[in-house]
Design a protein around this motif. Structure first.
Motif, PDB file in Angstrom:
ATOM      1  N   THR A  24      -6.295   9.908  -2.977  1.00 13.66           N
ATOM      2  CA  THR A  24      -7.576   9.271  -2.666  1.00 13.66           C
ATOM      3  C   THR A  24      -8.651  10.312  -2.390  1.00 13.66           C
ATOM      4  O   THR A  24      -9.807  10.153  -2.805  1.00 13.66           O
ATOM      5  N   THR A  29      -2.502   5.658  -8.494  1.00 11.76           N
ATOM      6  CA  THR A  29      -1.567   4.580  -8.179  1.00 11.76           C
ATOM      7  C   THR A  29      -0.297   5.131  -7.568  1.00 11.76           C
ATOM      8  O   THR A  29       0.054   6.296  -7.769  1.00 11.76           O
ATOM      9  N   SER A  69      -2.895  -2.499  -6.693  1.00  7.99           N
ATOM     10  CA  SER A  69      -1.784  -2.511  -5.730  1.00  7.99           C
ATOM     11  C   SER A  69      -1.718  -3.807  -4.930  1.00  7.99           C
ATOM     12  O   SER A  69      -0.649  -4.235  -4.510  1.00  7.99           O
ATOM     13  N   ASP A  73      -8.825   3.668  -7.590  1.00  3.64           N
ATOM     14  CA  ASP A  73      -7.947   4.074  -6.498  1.00  3.64           C
ATOM     15  C   ASP A  73      -7.081   2.895  -6.078  1.00  3.64           C
ATOM     16  O   ASP A  73      -7.532   2.004  -5.350  1.00  3.64           O
ATOM     17  N   GLU A  74      -5.841   2.850  -6.557  1.00  7.41           N
ATOM     18  CA  GLU A  74      -4.897   1.769  -6.225  1.00  7.41           C
ATOM     19  C   GLU A  74      -5.524   0.405  -6.536  1.00  7.41           C
ATOM     20  O   GLU A  74      -5.420  -0.534  -5.753  1.00  7.41           O
ATOM     21  N   ALA A  88       0.810  -1.224   0.000  1.00 12.77           N
ATOM     22  CA  ALA A  88       0.000   0.000   0.000  1.00 12.77           C
ATOM     23  C   ALA A  88       0.842   1.272   0.000  1.00 12.77           C
ATOM     24  O   ALA A  88       0.303   2.366   0.104  1.00 12.77           O
ATOM     25  N   GLN A 132      -9.577   1.479  -2.795  1.00 10.84           N
ATOM     26  CA  GLN A 132      -8.241   1.025  -2.417  1.00 10.84           C
ATOM     27  C   GLN A 132      -8.282  -0.174  -1.479  1.00 10.84           C
ATOM     28  O   GLN A 132      -7.479  -1.088  -1.591  1.00 10.84           O
TER      29      GLN A 132
END
Length: 535
Positions: free
Chosen positions: A323, A479, A450, A446-447, A181, A367
């Motif tokens: 974010t 990202t 990841s 959002d990510e 993260a 995320q």
């Protein structure tokens, strides 16, 4: 320091396979870093939890041995295990939101690890906690000490988890995706921190990751797992440069490379689908009455345009406001000022009742999949409830959901299961499928990759690219992985302290960055130096 022999862990009946882990054996030597790498669901986290004595009741060890400093873990009583955890062996968990106590401050949770083992006085524990918060790169440790986990970004919560795990400076540290993260600069700091403590204290580290850049940066030896079995192990040079197993070769081939090539897409309408002007969001903490109020501009005068069928990447450190920007665009929170024009209509100050009709057109991939999926609903219900509420017939919604599950790398059986039955990476795939169910015009990601291993990450990026070409959906792709951004984005905005410090095509951002901050981000990409030397 740690010896695992012929370890097998069974899964409940009805799962895809009989064992989460099947007859695996490996050793962790004193003062070494062993990286365990493999796809999501390969058994990496189950192995770590078995070593910690933290397996859930529904799965159990059926055979094998785990010895930690000559202590047999599998036969140990709970009191003995509690004495070992934190002091002798400690773990950094993959999902910080579910691992941190929402009712305790960050400082209290770090101090609790020391209190449990009778370490120091209240004053010395607070001093050590502040020291650890500074060590893991959190801003303003004195303020952070009194914050609750929900006030922190995903990356900041992960850093708190790392601080808790290092509080007693254990002999063996198990790190389960500890940098997933984190942005590249913080990731480099954390890797350096773990390596520095490991060398100073002679600590042994079992490092679980899906990032071969991290492996190249930190590992002494590598274990490669596939579907609960070890398919290859050896020194980092041997496994990365001369892999024997086809699975290892496939994983290495899937690693995204940093490219400075601009994507070529057909021309679209010149009018933007999204136009943001001078967007501002300020957070406050403390008390105005007591004079301790602190204001922080998470988004500070951001402006940009996004054309139909294009992807804007937003990169920057954890806590830079990425974010918050995404949540403002989808109206999950109100902006303080500024405009958000979606298809020519300003939605920034639009009433929720009016905006509700537009929600299917603007979707978000969150995320943290653990927090964004309803734990009481099956995956089938999670995917179909939205479209059905907006008028889609259930049989059609079910058919589309099954097709999307297959697209994101999950089998048909996932439809009837619950979120807790999946690994972190698998839950993220479900979040992606849910967002795509609406066939949106704007997707805020959002990510979204990841938490995924490299092979699934490559599939998801290919899927998003395919969906974009087929439907013309526009994307704001948030990202911290610059390699991923270079693969999928037409334009990249670099964000620092709520502002865009640089915006341009990948060729500019990665090959000729104008901002010193951008140059710092590019230089911190894990494995970049090793790749350059190998070339």
């Amino acid at each position: 320091m740690l010896s695992v022999r012929n370890l097998s862990v069974s899964l409940p009946p009805g799962m895809e396979r009989a064992h989460a882990v099947s007859a695996i054996s490996f050793d962790l030597l004193k003062g070494q870093i062993l990286c365990i790498i493999g796809e999501s669901g390969s058994g990496k986290s189950v192995t770590a939890n078995a070593i910690m004595g933290l397996l859930p009741k529904v799965i159990r060890v059926t055979e094998g041995s785990i010895k930690l400093l000559d202590n047999e873990i599998l036969d140990a009583d709970p009191e003995h295990l509690r004495n070992l955890r934190g002091r002798v062996v400690s773990m950094i968990f993959q999902d910080p939101l579910s691992a941190l106590n929402p009712l305790m401050t960050v400082g209290a949770q770090i101090a609790e690890a020391m209190t449990a083992h009778g370490e120091g006085t209240a004053e010395s524990r607070k001093g050590r906690s502040l020291e650890l918060l500074a060590e893991v790169g959190l801003p303003d440790p004195a303020l952070m000490y009194h914050q609750y986990p929900f006030r922190l970004s995903g990356g900041q919560r992960q850093r708190v988890m790392i601080a808790i795990a290092l509080a007693m400076e254990p002999a063996v540290l198990i790190a389960d995706e500890p940098t997933t993260a984190l942005d590249v600069t913080t990731q480099a700091q954390i890797l350096n921190l773990i390596r520095d403590i490991q060398r100073r204290k002679g600590m042994s580290v079992m490092f679980i990751t899906h990032d071969f850049g991290v492996v190249a940066e930190i590992a002494d030896s590598v274990v490669v797992m596939e579907k609960g079995k070890i398919v290859e192990q050896g020194s980092v040079d041997k496994v990365l440069k001369n892999p024997d197993h086809p699975y290892t070769k496939r994983l290495i081939a899937s690693v995204p490379e940093l490219t400075g090539t601009d994507r070529v897409l057909p021309e679209t309408s010149t009018s933007p689908i999204l136009k943001v002007e001078h967007l501002v969001k300020t957070y406050s903490s403390g008390s105005r009455l007591l004079g301790s109020e602190r204001l922080s501009r998470a988004v500070d005068g951001v402006s940009f345009e996004l054309k139909p069928g294009r992807t804007l990447g937003v990169v920057g450190e954890s806590g830079s406001g990425k974010t918050s920007l995404g949540r403002l665009l989808i109206k999950l929170m109100k902006s303080d000022s500024g405009s958000i024009f979606f298809e020519g209509t300003d939605i920034a100050q639009m009433a929720e009742g009016t905006f509700r009709a537009l929600r299917p057109k603007i979707q978000m991939i969150f995320q943290d999949p653990f927090a964004s999926l309803n734990p009481r609903s099956t995956i089938g219900h999670i995917l179909t409830v939205g479209p059905v509420a907006h008028g889609t017939a259930y049989p059609q919604a079910r058919e589309e959901a099954m097709a999307l599950l297959s697209h994101v790398g999950l089998d048909a059986g996932a439809f009837r299961r619950y979120p807790h039955e999946f690994s972190g990476g698998q839950r993220q795939r479900i979040g992606i499928a849910r967002a795509l169910m609406f066939r949106p015009k704007l997707l805020v990601a959002d990510e979204c990759v990841s938490a995924l291993d490299v092979s699934i990450q490559a599939q998801i990026l290919e899927l998003l690219d395919q969906v974009q070409r087929e439907t013309g959906v526009s994307m704001v792709f948030i990202t911290h992985d610059l390699r991923v951004a270079s693969q999928i984005c037409d334009e990249i905005a670099v964000m620092q302290k709520g502002k865009f410090v640089e915006i341009g095509p990948p060729s500019q951002i990665f090959l000729a960055p104008k901002s010193a901050y951008t140059r710092e981000l590019v230089s911190a990409i894990p494995g970049k130096e090793q790749a350059r030397r190998a070339a």
